[in-house]
Scaffold this motif. Structure first.
Motif, PDB file in Angstrom:
ATOM      1  N   SER A  60     -38.921 -36.789  26.053  1.00  0.00           N
ATOM      2  CA  SER A  60     -39.279 -35.990  27.193  1.00  0.00           C
ATOM      3  C   SER A  60     -40.600 -35.112  27.200  1.00  0.00           C
ATOM      4  CB  SER A  60     -37.682 -35.316  27.476  1.00  0.00           C
ATOM      5  OG  SER A  60     -36.891 -36.227  27.715  1.00  0.00           O
ATOM      6  N   LEU A  61     -40.741 -34.533  26.345  1.00  0.00           N
ATOM      7  CA  LEU A  61     -41.928 -33.500  25.950  1.00  0.00           C
ATOM      8  C   LEU A  61     -43.036 -34.297  25.997  1.00  0.00           C
ATOM      9  CD1 LEU A  61     -40.641 -31.194  23.024  1.00  0.00           C
ATOM     10  CD2 LEU A  61     -40.818 -30.620  25.577  1.00  0.00           C
ATOM     11  N   ALA A  62     -43.165 -35.251  25.417  1.00  0.00           N
ATOM     12  CA  ALA A  62     -44.386 -36.568  25.880  1.00  0.00           C
ATOM     13  C   ALA A  62     -44.590 -36.694  27.307  1.00  0.00           C
ATOM     14  CB  ALA A  62     -44.079 -37.560  25.032  1.00  0.00           C
ATOM     15  N   LYS A  63     -43.813 -37.167  27.962  1.00  0.00           N
ATOM     16  CA  LYS A  63     -43.577 -37.625  29.327  1.00  0.00           C
ATOM     17  C   LYS A  63     -43.954 -36.172  30.141  1.00  0.00           C
ATOM     18  CE  LYS A  63     -39.908 -40.001  30.796  1.00  0.00           C
ATOM     19  NZ  LYS A  63     -38.772 -40.569  31.155  1.00  0.00           N
ATOM     20  N   LEU A  64     -43.479 -35.123  29.763  1.00  0.00           N
ATOM     21  CA  LEU A  64     -43.892 -33.905  30.683  1.00  0.00           C
ATOM     22  C   LEU A  64     -45.297 -33.589  30.440  1.00  0.00           C
ATOM     23  CD1 LEU A  64     -42.889 -31.409  32.385  1.00  0.00           C
ATOM     24  CD2 LEU A  64     -42.460 -30.345  30.057  1.00  0.00           C
ATOM     25  N   ILE A 167     -49.838 -37.053  22.905  1.00  0.00           N
ATOM     26  CA  ILE A 167     -49.882 -37.682  21.380  1.00  0.00           C
ATOM     27  C   ILE A 167     -49.209 -37.184  20.448  1.00  0.00           C
ATOM     28  CG2 ILE A 167     -51.476 -38.463  19.696  1.00  0.00           C
ATOM     29  CD1 ILE A 167     -53.637 -39.074  21.928  1.00  0.00           C
ATOM     30  N   LYS A 168     -49.075 -35.719  20.146  1.00  0.00           N
ATOM     31  CA  LYS A 168     -48.442 -34.966  19.431  1.00  0.00           C
ATOM     32  C   LYS A 168     -46.986 -35.006  19.391  1.00  0.00           C
ATOM     33  CE  LYS A 168     -47.774 -30.763  19.536  1.00  0.00           C
ATOM     34  NZ  LYS A 168     -48.155 -29.260  19.576  1.00  0.00           N
ATOM     35  N   HIS A 169     -46.539 -35.337  20.590  1.00  0.00           N
ATOM     36  CA  HIS A 169     -45.042 -35.696  20.593  1.00  0.00           C
ATOM     37  C   HIS A 169     -44.499 -37.009  20.451  1.00  0.00           C
ATOM     38  CE1 HIS A 169     -44.117 -31.428  21.730  1.00  0.00           C
ATOM     39  NE2 HIS A 169     -44.902 -31.468  22.861  1.00  0.00           N
ATOM     40  N   ILE A 170     -45.528 -37.895  20.789  1.00  0.00           N
ATOM     41  CA  ILE A 170     -45.540 -39.457  20.376  1.00  0.00           C
ATOM     42  C   ILE A 170     -45.113 -39.464  18.832  1.00  0.00           C
ATOM     43  CG2 ILE A 170     -46.164 -41.728  20.658  1.00  0.00           C
ATOM     44  CD1 ILE A 170     -47.236 -40.963  23.323  1.00  0.00           C
ATOM     45  N   ASN A 171     -46.355 -39.072  18.120  1.00  0.00           N
ATOM     46  CA  ASN A 171     -46.382 -39.250  16.760  1.00  0.00           C
ATOM     47  C   ASN A 171     -44.869 -38.481  16.179  1.00  0.00           C
ATOM     48  OD1 ASN A 171     -48.798 -40.306  16.628  1.00  0.00           O
ATOM     49  ND2 ASN A 171     -50.181 -38.637  16.411  1.00  0.00           N
ATOM     50  N   ARG A 172     -44.363 -37.375  16.655  1.00  0.00           N
ATOM     51  CA  ARG A 172     -43.262 -36.875  16.155  1.00  0.00           C
ATOM     52  C   ARG A 172     -42.219 -37.647  16.535  1.00  0.00           C
ATOM     53  NH1 ARG A 172     -44.339 -30.381  17.784  1.00  0.00           N
ATOM     54  NH2 ARG A 172     -45.515 -30.004  15.972  1.00  0.00           N
ATOM     55  N   LEU A 173     -42.033 -38.342  17.702  1.00  0.00           N
ATOM     56  CA  LEU A 173     -41.032 -39.358  17.990  1.00  0.00           C
ATOM     57  C   LEU A 173     -40.956 -40.476  17.275  1.00  0.00           C
ATOM     58  CD1 LEU A 173     -38.874 -40.397  20.131  1.00  0.00           C
ATOM     59  CD2 LEU A 173     -40.731 -41.204  21.511  1.00  0.00           C
ATOM     60  N   VAL A 174     -42.195 -41.115  16.776  1.00  0.00           N
ATOM     61  CA  VAL A 174     -42.194 -42.108  15.926  1.00  0.00           C
ATOM     62  C   VAL A 174     -41.716 -41.858  14.560  1.00  0.00           C
ATOM     63  CG1 VAL A 174     -43.853 -43.426  14.611  1.00  0.00           C
ATOM     64  CG2 VAL A 174     -44.111 -43.267  17.224  1.00  0.00           C
ATOM     65  N   ARG A 175     -42.083 -40.552  13.927  1.00  0.00           N
ATOM     66  CA  ARG A 175     -41.472 -40.124  12.789  1.00  0.00           C
ATOM     67  C   ARG A 175     -40.037 -40.179  12.878  1.00  0.00           C
ATOM     68  NH1 ARG A 175     -46.371 -36.979  12.709  1.00  0.00           N
ATOM     69  NH2 ARG A 175     -45.288 -35.203  13.391  1.00  0.00           N
ATOM     70  N   LYS A 176     -39.406 -39.468  13.984  1.00  0.00           N
ATOM     71  CA  LYS A 176     -38.239 -39.190  14.164  1.00  0.00           C
ATOM     72  C   LYS A 176     -37.183 -40.658  14.040  1.00  0.00           C
ATOM     73  CE  LYS A 176     -34.530 -37.314  17.145  1.00  0.00           C
ATOM     74  NZ  LYS A 176     -34.499 -36.681  18.632  1.00  0.00           N
ATOM     75  N   GLU A 177     -37.812 -41.284  14.744  1.00  0.00           N
ATOM     76  CA  GLU A 177     -37.183 -42.858  14.926  1.00  0.00           C
ATOM     77  C   GLU A 177     -37.292 -43.639  13.411  1.00  0.00           C
ATOM     78  OE1 GLU A 177     -38.744 -45.011  18.342  1.00  0.00           O
ATOM     79  OE2 GLU A 177     -37.512 -43.804  19.530  1.00  0.00           O
TER      80      GLU A 177
END
Length: 327
Positions: A60-64, A167-177
């Motif tokens: 959601s943060l990345a989308k925002l 991009i930063k939030h997407i990277n964090r999302l990838v790590r979390k998943e």
């Protein structure tokens, strides 16, 4: 809700896993399988309580960030077009190229949102990078032709920051998943494990009662989604045999929806036995539909992918209700 470590009895995970995996039902009383299921439970509880896995909704943060980047990009494009009306030939040449650059950038960021939604994170980041490159081309053009910064360089900096935050939030999302996927890799139902952990992480602030209500509401949404899909198929399919089966399924899912709705006030009144009975009945009606479509010819159901999601969500709802009931 705090850490979930050590808070769930063994029966909780039996329901959590078996409710959506009928292949395992026959093995319910097998001691080896029970040990494996208990191990699955420990994985889910430990992952949900693992402080190394954040409960932040990075998607959601990345989308925002990306939505704001599009707005910023559109503002720059509009400003460029205004400047074009009063520019001289040299400046106009730069601005014309920049107008194209930022128009392309808007399209690229828009595509990145679609890639993000499709969980194609590599593509999403590549598209964002391409959008940033377009903005840089504009600045380079001003430097090359006029040896000046563009008149909207500060706006470009804001656009760049928003893209980099995305991009930063997407990277964090990838790590979390990745952490969740690796943690669930040895469980019997990997997808249910992942969805359960994500659900608990995203809703850590809710009470168990609140979690149960949310899980049932999401189950209702999934069930309604299937019924709506059936309505679409009834209008678009030309297979008379399938249409007859879908009409039956429409009724079955209407009943399932009614059962899930009935479970919500029961849950509110702490009649947990009734609540889980009605959610369970909804699962049964969904199964009945699958049987109707399969028939004697074992026809492949067009509803199966949606029903799989519904089953997992219903299993999660049941598991939380069982926990509420003290089982």
């Amino acid at each position: 809700m705090g850490s979930l470590r050590g808070h769930f009895p063994f029966f909780f995970v039996v329901v959590l896993v078996l409710s959506s995996n009928h292949i395992l039902v026959d093995a319910h009383n097998d001691s080896t399988t029970r040990v494996e299921l208990e191990a699955d439970f420990k994985v889910i509880a430990e992952l949900a309580g693992n402080t190394a896995i954040p409960n932040t909704d990075f998607k959601s943060l990345a989308k925002l960030s990306l939505t704001n980047a599009i707005a910023s990009c559109n503002a720059i494009h509009s400003h460029i077009n205004s400047l074009l009306k009063i520019s001289n030939s040299y400046t106009g040449r730069c601005l014309t190229g920049c107008s194209t650059n930022y128009e392309d950038a808007v399209g690229l960021i828009t595509k990145s949102l679609a890639a993000l939604e499709a969980r194609d994170y590599v593509e999403a980041k590549a598209l964002i990078s391409d959008a940033l490159a377009n903005a840089t081309k504009c600045e380079d053009r001003f430097q090359e032709l006029l040896q000046l910064n563009s008149p909207f360089i500060l706006m470009k900096a804001k656009f760049g920051r928003l893209c980099l935050i995305g991009i930063k939030h997407i990277n964090r999302l990838v790590r979390k998943e990745r952490l969740i996927t690796e943690g669930c890799s040895h469980t019997l139902d990997k997808e249910l494990c992942k969805s359960s952990v994500e659900f608990f992480l995203e809703n850590k602030g809710l009470s168990l009662q609140g979690l149960a209500k949310l899980a049932v509401e999401k189950t209702l949404q999934d069930c309604t989604k299937i019924h709506n899909h059936i309505s679409v198929l009834l209008k678009t399919s030309s297979d008379e045999c399938l249409l007859k089966k879908l009409r039956s399924c429409s009724g079955h899912y209407q009943t399932a929806i009614a059962k899930i709705r009935d479970s919500l006030p029961a849950l509110e009144c702490k009649r947990y036995g009734d609540a889980r009975a009605w959610v369970g009945a909804a699962i049964d009606w969904a199964e009945t539909c699958e049987g109707v479509i399969a028939g004697k010819s074992n026809t492949k159901s067009p509803l199966t992918p949606l029903k799989t999601d519904f089953n997992r969500q219903a299993a999660l709802a049941l598991s939380v209700i069982y926990k509420l009931a003290g089982n």
